[in-house]
Design a protein around this motif. Structure first.
Motif, PDB file in Angstrom:
ATOM      1  N   THR A   1      10.740 -10.025  -0.046  1.00  0.00           N
ATOM      2  CA  THR A   1      11.502  -9.019   0.683  1.00  0.00           C
ATOM      3  C   THR A   1      10.659  -7.763   0.853  1.00  0.00           C
ATOM      4  O   THR A   1       9.750  -7.497   0.053  1.00  0.00           O
ATOM      5  CB  THR A   1      12.801  -8.661  -0.053  1.00  0.00           C
ATOM      6  OG1 THR A   1      12.473  -8.046  -1.315  1.00  0.00           O
ATOM      7  CG2 THR A   1      13.641  -9.905  -0.314  1.00  0.00           C
ATOM      8  N   ASP A   2      10.954  -6.979   1.883  1.00  0.00           N
ATOM      9  CA  ASP A   2      10.201  -5.751   2.131  1.00  0.00           C
ATOM     10  C   ASP A   2      10.345  -4.769   0.981  1.00  0.00           C
ATOM     11  O   ASP A   2       9.359  -4.195   0.508  1.00  0.00           O
ATOM     12  CB  ASP A   2      10.674  -5.110   3.439  1.00  0.00           C
ATOM     13  CG  ASP A   2      10.318  -5.951   4.657  1.00  0.00           C
ATOM     14  OD1 ASP A   2       9.455  -6.849   4.529  1.00  0.00           O
ATOM     15  OD2 ASP A   2      10.901  -5.716   5.729  1.00  0.00           O
ATOM     16  N   TYR A   3      11.582  -4.576   0.514  1.00  0.00           N
ATOM     17  CA  TYR A   3      11.789  -3.637  -0.586  1.00  0.00           C
ATOM     18  C   TYR A   3      11.089  -4.124  -1.850  1.00  0.00           C
ATOM     19  O   TYR A   3      10.514  -3.328  -2.595  1.00  0.00           O
ATOM     20  CB  TYR A   3      13.282  -3.454  -0.852  1.00  0.00           C
ATOM     21  CG  TYR A   3      13.565  -2.629  -2.092  1.00  0.00           C
ATOM     22  CD1 TYR A   3      13.355  -1.254  -2.095  1.00  0.00           C
ATOM     23  CD2 TYR A   3      14.007  -3.236  -3.261  1.00  0.00           C
ATOM     24  CE1 TYR A   3      13.591  -0.491  -3.239  1.00  0.00           C
ATOM     25  CE2 TYR A   3      14.246  -2.490  -4.410  1.00  0.00           C
ATOM     26  CZ  TYR A   3      14.036  -1.122  -4.393  1.00  0.00           C
ATOM     27  OH  TYR A   3      14.263  -0.381  -5.526  1.00  0.00           O
ATOM     28  N   GLY A   4      11.157  -5.454  -2.081  1.00  0.00           N
ATOM     29  CA  GLY A   4      10.508  -5.997  -3.264  1.00  0.00           C
ATOM     30  C   GLY A   4       9.016  -5.757  -3.258  1.00  0.00           C
ATOM     31  O   GLY A   4       8.421  -5.425  -4.290  1.00  0.00           O
ATOM     32  N   MET A   5       8.379  -5.895  -2.080  1.00  0.00           N
ATOM     33  CA  MET A   5       6.940  -5.660  -1.995  1.00  0.00           C
ATOM     34  C   MET A   5       6.623  -4.178  -2.167  1.00  0.00           C
ATOM     35  O   MET A   5       5.630  -3.819  -2.825  1.00  0.00           O
ATOM     36  CB  MET A   5       6.416  -6.167  -0.652  1.00  0.00           C
ATOM     37  CG  MET A   5       4.893  -6.141  -0.537  1.00  0.00           C
ATOM     38  SD  MET A   5       4.069  -7.114  -1.822  1.00  0.00           S
ATOM     39  CE  MET A   5       4.591  -8.783  -1.397  1.00  0.00           C
ATOM     40  N   PHE A   6       7.449  -3.297  -1.603  1.00  0.00           N
ATOM     41  CA  PHE A   6       7.238  -1.856  -1.791  1.00  0.00           C
ATOM     42  C   PHE A   6       7.371  -1.501  -3.272  1.00  0.00           C
ATOM     43  O   PHE A   6       6.562  -0.725  -3.805  1.00  0.00           O
ATOM     44  CB  PHE A   6       8.263  -1.073  -0.973  1.00  0.00           C
ATOM     45  CG  PHE A   6       8.184   0.425  -1.149  1.00  0.00           C
ATOM     46  CD1 PHE A   6       7.221   1.161  -0.485  1.00  0.00           C
ATOM     47  CD2 PHE A   6       9.072   1.079  -1.985  1.00  0.00           C
ATOM     48  CE1 PHE A   6       7.135   2.543  -0.661  1.00  0.00           C
ATOM     49  CE2 PHE A   6       9.004   2.453  -2.159  1.00  0.00           C
ATOM     50  CZ  PHE A   6       8.038   3.190  -1.488  1.00  0.00           C
ATOM     51  N   ARG A   7       8.362  -2.082  -3.931  1.00  0.00           N
ATOM     52  CA  ARG A   7       8.547  -1.802  -5.350  1.00  0.00           C
ATOM     53  C   ARG A   7       7.377  -2.329  -6.175  1.00  0.00           C
ATOM     54  O   ARG A   7       6.961  -1.678  -7.139  1.00  0.00           O
ATOM     55  CB  ARG A   7       9.850  -2.431  -5.833  1.00  0.00           C
ATOM     56  CG  ARG A   7      10.158  -2.154  -7.293  1.00  0.00           C
ATOM     57  CD  ARG A   7      11.532  -2.649  -7.684  1.00  0.00           C
ATOM     58  NE  ARG A   7      11.779  -2.416  -9.095  1.00  0.00           N
ATOM     59  CZ  ARG A   7      12.930  -2.710  -9.708  1.00  0.00           C
ATOM     60  NH1 ARG A   7      13.932  -3.237  -9.013  1.00  0.00           N
ATOM     61  NH2 ARG A   7      13.065  -2.482 -10.995  1.00  0.00           N
ATOM     62  N   LEU A   8       6.846  -3.489  -5.788  1.00  0.00           N
ATOM     63  CA  LEU A   8       5.675  -4.016  -6.484  1.00  0.00           C
ATOM     64  C   LEU A   8       4.495  -3.058  -6.329  1.00  0.00           C
ATOM     65  O   LEU A   8       3.718  -2.846  -7.272  1.00  0.00           O
ATOM     66  CB  LEU A   8       5.325  -5.396  -5.931  1.00  0.00           C
ATOM     67  CG  LEU A   8       4.176  -6.149  -6.607  1.00  0.00           C
ATOM     68  CD1 LEU A   8       4.438  -6.312  -8.093  1.00  0.00           C
ATOM     69  CD2 LEU A   8       3.975  -7.508  -5.947  1.00  0.00           C
TER      70      LEU A   8
ATOM     71  N   GLY B   1       0.810  -1.215   0.000  1.00  0.00           N
ATOM     72  CA  GLY B   1       0.000   0.000   0.000  1.00  0.00           C
ATOM     73  C   GLY B   1       0.839   1.258   0.000  1.00  0.00           C
ATOM     74  O   GLY B   1       0.490   2.246  -0.660  1.00  0.00           O
ATOM     75  N   ALA B   2       1.983   1.233   0.721  1.00  0.00           N
ATOM     76  CA  ALA B   2       2.850   2.416   0.761  1.00  0.00           C
ATOM     77  C   ALA B   2       3.420   2.715  -0.616  1.00  0.00           C
ATOM     78  O   ALA B   2       3.496   3.883  -1.026  1.00  0.00           O
ATOM     79  CB  ALA B   2       3.970   2.198   1.773  1.00  0.00           C
ATOM     80  N   GLY B   3       3.818   1.678  -1.327  1.00  0.00           N
ATOM     81  CA  GLY B   3       4.329   1.897  -2.675  1.00  0.00           C
ATOM     82  C   GLY B   3       3.255   2.455  -3.597  1.00  0.00           C
ATOM     83  O   GLY B   3       3.501   3.392  -4.369  1.00  0.00           O
ATOM     84  N   TYR B   4       2.059   1.886  -3.514  1.00  0.00           N
ATOM     85  CA  TYR B   4       0.943   2.341  -4.350  1.00  0.00           C
ATOM     86  C   TYR B   4       0.589   3.792  -4.052  1.00  0.00           C
ATOM     87  O   TYR B   4       0.464   4.629  -4.962  1.00  0.00           O
ATOM     88  CB  TYR B   4      -0.260   1.430  -4.106  1.00  0.00           C
ATOM     89  CG  TYR B   4      -1.525   1.857  -4.807  1.00  0.00           C
ATOM     90  CD1 TYR B   4      -1.766   1.485  -6.125  1.00  0.00           C
ATOM     91  CD2 TYR B   4      -2.492   2.620  -4.147  1.00  0.00           C
ATOM     92  CE1 TYR B   4      -2.926   1.876  -6.769  1.00  0.00           C
ATOM     93  CE2 TYR B   4      -3.657   3.008  -4.782  1.00  0.00           C
ATOM     94  CZ  TYR B   4      -3.868   2.633  -6.086  1.00  0.00           C
ATOM     95  OH  TYR B   4      -5.031   3.024  -6.717  1.00  0.00           O
ATOM     96  N   VAL B   5       0.447   4.117  -2.756  1.00  0.00           N
ATOM     97  CA  VAL B   5       0.049   5.465  -2.364  1.00  0.00           C
ATOM     98  C   VAL B   5       1.147   6.480  -2.695  1.00  0.00           C
ATOM     99  O   VAL B   5       0.854   7.633  -3.020  1.00  0.00           O
ATOM    100  CB  VAL B   5      -0.314   5.502  -0.870  1.00  0.00           C
ATOM    101  CG1 VAL B   5      -0.504   6.929  -0.385  1.00  0.00           C
ATOM    102  CG2 VAL B   5      -1.578   4.697  -0.608  1.00  0.00           C
ATOM    103  N   SER B   6       2.423   6.062  -2.630  1.00  0.00           N
ATOM    104  CA  SER B   6       3.524   6.988  -2.923  1.00  0.00           C
ATOM    105  C   SER B   6       3.402   7.589  -4.320  1.00  0.00           C
ATOM    106  O   SER B   6       3.676   8.777  -4.529  1.00  0.00           O
ATOM    107  CB  SER B   6       4.866   6.262  -2.783  1.00  0.00           C
ATOM    108  OG  SER B   6       5.105   5.877  -1.451  1.00  0.00           O
ATOM    109  N   VAL B   7       2.982   6.756  -5.270  1.00  0.00           N
ATOM    110  CA  VAL B   7       2.816   7.259  -6.644  1.00  0.00           C
ATOM    111  C   VAL B   7       1.747   8.337  -6.686  1.00  0.00           C
ATOM    112  O   VAL B   7       1.919   9.402  -7.296  1.00  0.00           O
ATOM    113  CB  VAL B   7       2.450   6.098  -7.589  1.00  0.00           C
ATOM    114  CG1 VAL B   7       2.142   6.616  -8.991  1.00  0.00           C
ATOM    115  CG2 VAL B   7       3.583   5.082  -7.645  1.00  0.00           C
TER     116      VAL B   7
END
Length: 311
Positions: free
Chosen positions: A228-235, A152-158
Motif C-alpha cells: 500500500t502507498d501509506y505502508g511504503m511511506f511508513r516504511l 524516499g518521501a518518508g525517509y526525507v521527511s524525518v
C-alpha cells in the motif's frame, strides 16, 4: 513428433501451417538497469543539495569566507566568481548579518534541508537499490508495487524535521550570542562540548544498533515490505528514524566546525557513507575517539576548561 518439437512448434487449426512459438519478451527494466537508474536519481537529488550549498558559500565575499570555519580558506583560490544578483539575494540572508527575520528563518531551514539532501541521500543508496531489487521481483510475480518516491518521501521527511529543529537551534544560539553571524561557535567550550558529545554517542550501543540496521537494508525491507502507498511511506519513515539514530551526532558536529563549512560537510559525508558500507565497529569507534580528543583539546583551551582544571 518429440515432446521438444511439440513445445517449439504449434499448428494453426485453420491453415495447418506450423509457426514457431514466440519467445518471452524481456522486461524493459532489468535488475541491473533499475539499480543504475536508482543511483543516478539519488546522485541528482544530492547534487541539487550540493549546488545550493556551493551557491550559498560563493555568495559570501572571499575575504570573509575563511571565517565560515576551519578549512574554508581552501576555497580562496584568488578572486570570487560572479554570482548572479538573484542568487546573492537568495543566499546572503544565511549569514544572519541582518538579524533574525522570517526570511532568515526560511533560508536557514532551507540550508539545513539542502545539507540533508547533500549529505544523507548518498548514505541511503543501499536502501534505494534494495527497494529496486525487491520491487523488480514483486512486479515479475504480478504484485502491486508502490512508488519508490513514497519510500524516499518518508525517509526525507524525518531528515527535514531534523533540519527544522537544527535551524531553530542555530537561530537560538545566534540570538544567545554563542554563535557568530557567520554561524561558527564564538566559544571554544561550545565547540569542545559538542565534539565530545558526538564522540561519546559514536561509542554507544544505540549508535551501533542503528548502524547495523542501515548496513543490512535487505532483510528489513523484505520482511516489512508493504504493497500500500501509506505502508511504503511508513516504511520510509522507519528507515529514516534509524538513519537519524545512526548519523545525527555527526550532523550536529557542524555546529562545532561551522554550519556553512562545506569542506567538513564533504568529509562527514564520506565518513557516513564509509560507516554504512563497512562492517564491524572499528570505524565508528575511531571517529568517536577522534572527536573526543579534538573536543577535549578545545575545551581545555577554553576559559571554562582552564578554570575547571585550575590552570
Amino acid at each position: 513428433m518429440t515432446a521438444r518439437t511439440r513445445q517449439s512448434v504449434s499448428s494453426d487449426a485453420r491453415t495447418g501451417a506450423a509457426t514457431p512459438d514466440l519467445e518471452p519478451v524481456k522486461p524493459l527494466l532489468t535488475p541491473k538497469r533499475g539499480r543504475v537508474l536508482v543511483i543516478v536519481a539519488v546522485a541528482l537529488a544530492a547534487l541539487i543539495g550540493w549546488l545550493y550549498l556551493a551557491a550559498t558559500v560563493m555568495a559570501v565575499p572571499e575575504a570573509l569566507r575563511s571565517a565560515l570555519g576551519p578549512g574554508m580558506n581552501l576555497l580562496n583560490v584568488g578572486g570570487s566568481p560572479q554570482v548572479p544578483a538573484f542568487l546573492t539575494a537568495l543566499c546572503a540572508p544565511v549569514t544572519l548579518a541582518n538579524g533574525i527575520d522570517p526570511t532568515t528563518v526560511a533560508v536557514t531551514v532551507a540550508m539545513w534541508a539542502a545539507m540533508v539532501f547533500a549529505m544523507m541521500l548518498p548514505t541511503a543508496v543501499p536502501m534505494f537499490t534494495t527497494y529496486a531489487a525487491i520491487a523488480g521481483r514483486a512486479r515479475r510475480n504480478g504484485e502491486r508495487v508502490p512508488s519508490m518516491g513514497l519510500l524516499g518521501a518518508g525517509y526525507v521527511s524525518v531528515w527535514v524535521a531534523f533540519a527544522v529543529v537544527a535551524g531553530a537551534a542555530q537561530l537560538g544560539l545566534v540570538a544567545l550570542g554563542t554563535m557568530s553571524p557567520a554561524m561558527t561557535p564564538l566559544a571554544p567550550a561550545l565547540a569542545g562540548t559538542t565534539l565530545m558529545a558526538a564522540g561519546l554517542y559514536q561509542l554507544t550501543p544505540a549508535k551501533y544498533a542503528c548502524l547495523t540496521r542501515c548496513r543490512a537494508p535487505f532483510s528489513i525491507l523484505a520482511s516489512r515490505w508493504r504493497t500500500t502507498d501509506y505502508g511504503m511511506f511508513r516504511l520510509g519513515l522507519e528507515e529514516g528514524v534509524y538513519c537519524l539514530g545512526c548519523c545525527w551526532a555527526l550532523m550536529v558536529v557542524m555546529f562545532a566546525v561551522g554550519v556553512m563549512n562545506v569542506v567538513w560537510m564533504a568529509i562527514f559525508t564520506v565518513l557516513m557513507v564509509a560507516e554504512k558500507a563497512g562492517s564491524g565497529r572499528a570505524l565508528p569507534r575511531g571517529i568517536g575517539i577522534a572527536l573526543l580528543l579534538w573536543g577535549a583539546m578545545l575545551f581545555t583551551l577554553s576559559e571554562p576548561g582552564r578554570r575547571l582544571l585550575g590552570l
